[in-house]
Design an enzyme around this catalytic site. Sequence first.
Site, mmCIF file in Angstrom:
data_model
loop_
_atom_site.group_PDB
_atom_site.id
_atom_site.type_symbol
_atom_site.label_atom_id
_atom_site.label_comp_id
_atom_site.label_asym_id
_atom_site.label_seq_id
_atom_site.Cartn_x
_atom_site.Cartn_y
_atom_site.Cartn_z
ATOM 1 N N CYS A 14 -2.199 9.632 1.913
ATOM 2 C CA CYS A 14 -1.868 8.982 0.641
ATOM 3 C C CYS A 14 -2.923 9.261 -0.424
ATOM 4 O O CYS A 14 -2.639 9.148 -1.607
ATOM 5 C CB CYS A 14 -1.697 7.483 0.846
ATOM 6 S SG CYS A 14 -3.149 6.729 1.591
ATOM 7 N N GLU A 57 0.890 -1.174 0.000
ATOM 8 C CA GLU A 57 0.000 0.000 0.000
ATOM 9 C C GLU A 57 0.924 1.219 0.000
ATOM 10 O O GLU A 57 1.430 1.614 1.050
ATOM 11 C CB GLU A 57 -0.864 0.007 1.270
ATOM 12 C CG GLU A 57 -1.877 -1.096 1.345
ATOM 13 C CD GLU A 57 -3.079 -0.851 0.445
ATOM 14 O OE1 GLU A 57 -3.242 0.274 -0.051
ATOM 15 O OE2 GLU A 57 -3.829 -1.802 0.230
HETATM 16 P P1 NAD Z 1 8.173 4.992 4.834
HETATM 17 O O1 NAD Z 1 8.207 4.235 3.571
HETATM 18 O O2 NAD Z 1 9.304 5.896 5.151
HETATM 19 O O3 NAD Z 1 8.031 4.007 6.093
HETATM 20 C C1 NAD Z 1 6.982 3.071 6.187
HETATM 21 C C2 NAD Z 1 7.413 1.986 7.158
HETATM 22 O O4 NAD Z 1 8.411 1.167 6.543
HETATM 23 C C3 NAD Z 1 8.039 2.509 8.446
HETATM 24 O O5 NAD Z 1 7.578 1.744 9.535
HETATM 25 C C4 NAD Z 1 9.523 2.281 8.200
HETATM 26 O O6 NAD Z 1 10.298 2.148 9.367
HETATM 27 C C5 NAD Z 1 9.483 0.977 7.433
HETATM 28 N N1 NAD Z 1 10.698 0.675 6.659
HETATM 29 C C6 NAD Z 1 11.579 1.540 6.112
HETATM 30 N N2 NAD Z 1 12.552 0.859 5.464
HETATM 31 C C7 NAD Z 1 12.283 -0.463 5.606
HETATM 32 C C8 NAD Z 1 12.910 -1.663 5.164
HETATM 33 N N3 NAD Z 1 14.014 -1.642 4.424
HETATM 34 N N4 NAD Z 1 12.349 -2.831 5.476
HETATM 35 C C9 NAD Z 1 11.199 -2.881 6.200
HETATM 36 N N5 NAD Z 1 10.575 -1.782 6.661
HETATM 37 C C10 NAD Z 1 11.102 -0.581 6.363
HETATM 38 O O7 NAD Z 1 6.786 5.784 4.797
HETATM 39 P P2 NAD Z 1 6.292 6.910 5.789
HETATM 40 O O8 NAD Z 1 7.097 8.155 5.551
HETATM 41 O O9 NAD Z 1 6.182 6.368 7.165
HETATM 42 O O10 NAD Z 1 4.804 7.127 5.241
HETATM 43 C C11 NAD Z 1 4.493 7.970 4.184
HETATM 44 C C12 NAD Z 1 4.268 7.182 2.901
HETATM 45 O O11 NAD Z 1 3.278 6.182 3.121
HETATM 46 C C13 NAD Z 1 3.727 8.063 1.796
HETATM 47 O O12 NAD Z 1 4.354 7.746 0.588
HETATM 48 C C14 NAD Z 1 2.250 7.670 1.740
HETATM 49 O O13 NAD Z 1 1.630 7.891 0.490
HETATM 50 C C15 NAD Z 1 2.308 6.225 2.084
HETATM 51 N N6 NAD Z 1 1.012 5.784 2.581
HETATM 52 C C16 NAD Z 1 0.284 4.924 1.799
HETATM 53 C C17 NAD Z 1 -0.975 4.514 2.226
HETATM 54 C C18 NAD Z 1 -1.791 3.541 1.411
HETATM 55 O O14 NAD Z 1 -2.721 2.966 1.967
HETATM 56 N N7 NAD Z 1 -1.488 3.313 0.148
HETATM 57 C C19 NAD Z 1 -1.486 4.974 3.445
HETATM 58 C C20 NAD Z 1 -0.713 5.850 4.200
HETATM 59 C C21 NAD Z 1 0.529 6.248 3.765
#
Ligand code: NAD
Length: 527
Positions: A290, A256
């Site tokens: 998002c 997502e």
């Molecule tokens: P992010 O990608 O920085 O982090 C998301 C999660 O992934 C965090 O818990 C982070 O610690 C973890 N993570 C980071 N690197 C990783 C790795 N190598 N392996 C496993 N886990 C890892 O995102 P963010 O800044 O927390 O959130 C914002 C983003 O999320 C935006 O792009 C937004 O559009 C998206 N988002 C999407 C939805 C959806 O339903 N499609 C909903 C909310 C937010």
Amino acid sequence: MGQVVMDRGAGNVTGSGPGANGHAATKIRSYAPATGELLGEVKVTSADEVKRAVERARRAQEAWGALPVEERCERVLRFRDAIVDRADEIVDLLVRECGKPRHEALLHEVMVAADLATFFAKAAPRVLAPHEVKLHMFKHRRSFIHYKPRGVVAVISPWNYPFQLPLRDAIIALLAGNAVVIKPSEVTPLIAQKAKEVWDSAGLPEDLLQIVPGYGPTGAALIEAQPDFVILTGSVATGRRVAAACGERLIPCVMELGGKAPLIACADADVERTARAIVFGGFSNAGQVCVSVERVYAHREVHDKLVDRVVELTKELRQGDPSAEFVDVGAIIFPHQIDVAEKHIADAVGKGASVRAGGKRREGPGQFFEPTVIDGCNHQMTVMTEEIFGPIVPFMRVSTEEEALRLANDSHLGLNAYVFSRDRDHATRLAERVEAGSVLVNDVLTNGGTPDTPFGGIKASGFGRAMGEEGLREMCNIKHVSVERVGMGSKDPLWYPYTAQSYGWFRKGLRALFSGGGLLQRIGEIL
Ligand code: NAD
């Protein structure tokens, strides 16, 4: 190992020094984005601890997965009740740790989680019930589809809805019979802790729902611990890394990821409703959504009136510390998001766009960026093509709806999209041609709160679905059990030996069954 304490959000900064990307961190400090106040510290989970958490979850799942689905529903509703009982303290923490307005904490986090649990607890017995598939050819056999728990589901979640997003996936996974290990965002570690505290206080098995706070490496360790399913909500960049890690281990997953929701305002759009929708859809959660309205394609017939009204409404918004007063727009979660907003604006203005409202960060304390409206934008500007994830709404004037549609589809992302028109049928036909996982007509954002419908993206916005029947079944291994309807005796015509005679029968059968509509269709009609 000595203690390395990092500020939340620092894990998102790349670099090679100690602590870059959270590699050496042992603690996370959480600050209120609206005031700068230190709210607390949380220990980072080591890779060994993550592994042990997954092992404990695996053991807990055995008994949980064996319960009748109705009993799982009843227990999940106990969790829902505990959430509702403790709504005030959850809302308070959400307001302080995320800097989001109190209404949004209540409605978009607590209410959404409570409603989702209620909806799925009612739907799960029906959606997960085994059912028969009528075979079109092998009429001598009966096929049954069963929905089995996957085992341990890893939920990796972001900071923008730090309560409802991880709990959404966790509740759906639990109802399907799985155990869950959540790797919450490093940016909002306290609210994740609160969710776990509420779960435990409801008397539910501790190991069935666990949290492993930490930075990206903790998330990576969670995948290395070989869960049976991974659901990530996060950025496209993280999605690529997580999907690759899952692919390497052949762990099925749902991604997502980011969005760049277009809003098409047709020539006959209701200007007042469209303007209010743009303001709400663009600035809710300070644009850190998002499915935010991230670009508006306004037909020239309505463009000027719409921009003017959006500017007026934007200027009326009250922004400030949501823990001190009722405000419409809260804070920005960490300074990097403000840098991103400033870069987009500078790029757009440098290429000829005009800032019509907002456009600047506010002086501290706290991190605030003014709700911003820009017009005169085009696809040469990053503000129209890359995810902003901040309170900026860019406008582009279009001459036809076809032009709007082409531009809306000219994106590497495809999560949500919006079409506004007074002609519902016309808007619906246009919606069917927009490339996105969900398209709303004359509305914005609400599908994040409708558990009845599947939620998810296409293109780089990800794959798989959260919510809806599809989302519940996504958390299951789909098992087919095939049973004979009538005894075939000891010999089966499809088995050995392969003889010239049997080949001849099958050849004749091919023609009889399939040429010109064939017997097969007639058999199907009769049976
Ligand atoms: P992010 O990608 O920085 O982090 C998301 C999660 O992934 C965090 O818990 C982070 O610690 C973890 N993570 C980071 N690197 C990783 C790795 N190598 N392996 C496993 N886990 C890892 O995102 P963010 O800044 O927390 O959130 C914002 C983003 O999320 C935006 O792009 C937004 O559009 C998206 N988002 C999407 C939805 C959806 O339903 N499609 C909903 C909310 C937010």
